[in-house]
Design a protein around this motif. Sequence first.
Motif, mmCIF file in Angstrom:
data_model
loop_
_atom_site.group_PDB
_atom_site.id
_atom_site.type_symbol
_atom_site.label_atom_id
_atom_site.label_comp_id
_atom_site.label_asym_id
_atom_site.label_seq_id
_atom_site.Cartn_x
_atom_site.Cartn_y
_atom_site.Cartn_z
ATOM 1 N N THR A 1 0.933 -1.270 0.015
ATOM 2 C CA THR A 1 -0.084 -0.037 -0.232
ATOM 3 C C THR A 1 1.109 1.218 0.011
ATOM 4 O O THR A 1 0.579 2.248 -0.841
ATOM 5 N N SER A 2 2.062 1.444 0.633
ATOM 6 C CA SER A 2 2.876 2.479 0.715
ATOM 7 C C SER A 2 3.364 2.709 -0.567
ATOM 8 O O SER A 2 3.558 3.703 -0.955
ATOM 9 N N LYS B 1 -1.473 7.860 -0.356
ATOM 10 C CA LYS B 1 -3.101 7.905 -0.299
ATOM 11 C C LYS B 1 -3.097 6.618 0.650
ATOM 12 O O LYS B 1 -2.498 5.816 0.917
ATOM 13 N N THR B 2 -4.297 6.547 1.225
ATOM 14 C CA THR B 2 -4.680 5.494 2.168
ATOM 15 C C THR B 2 -5.358 4.421 1.312
ATOM 16 O O THR B 2 -5.573 4.694 0.083
ATOM 17 N N VAL C 1 -8.422 1.917 -3.373
ATOM 18 C CA VAL C 1 -9.633 0.870 -3.683
ATOM 19 C C VAL C 1 -10.617 1.442 -4.669
ATOM 20 O O VAL C 1 -11.010 0.891 -5.601
ATOM 21 N N SER C 2 -11.009 2.799 -4.399
ATOM 22 C CA SER C 2 -11.761 3.588 -5.108
ATOM 23 C C SER C 2 -11.391 4.079 -6.519
ATOM 24 O O SER C 2 -12.331 4.418 -7.302
ATOM 25 N N PRO D 1 -7.856 1.354 -12.085
ATOM 26 C CA PRO D 1 -6.650 0.923 -12.183
ATOM 27 C C PRO D 1 -5.488 1.977 -13.222
ATOM 28 O O PRO D 1 -6.096 2.487 -14.263
ATOM 29 N N GLY D 2 -4.522 2.123 -12.723
ATOM 30 C CA GLY D 2 -3.431 3.040 -13.459
ATOM 31 C C GLY D 2 -3.829 4.319 -13.050
ATOM 32 O O GLY D 2 -2.969 5.265 -13.593
ATOM 33 N N GLU D 3 -4.730 4.774 -12.180
ATOM 34 C CA GLU D 3 -5.073 6.073 -11.854
ATOM 35 C C GLU D 3 -3.928 6.760 -10.957
ATOM 36 O O GLU D 3 -3.668 8.037 -10.873
ATOM 37 N N VAL D 4 -3.499 6.059 -10.293
ATOM 38 C CA VAL D 4 -2.482 6.527 -9.152
ATOM 39 C C VAL D 4 -1.193 6.738 -9.761
ATOM 40 O O VAL D 4 -0.799 5.989 -10.449
#
Length: 83
Positions: A63-64, A70-71, A76-77, A80-83
């Motif tokens: 996750t880190s 981000k949390t 999760v919301s 895909p590939g958005e972060v």
Amino acid sequence: MIATPAIRNLVREHKTHQIPGAIQTGAELGMQTLDGHLLDLYRNGVVSFEMTLSKRSNPNEFTSRAGRGKTEEELVSAAPGEV
């Protein structure tokens, strides 16, 4: 994973908990951890963060690395590939 002398030694000495570190060290040989591959798939938009939830071996580290601050709920919301 490639059965390098280091990997064989860890197995022989029952130090299997150290294998992920040896796999990371062996990246130049083409080895990669499951979490590393999942992270690549997630960053390339192949899988969603939610799809990785039950597969990753070290959830906090994943996750880190995936979230960049981000949390888990935000990831999760996200698409895909958005972060």
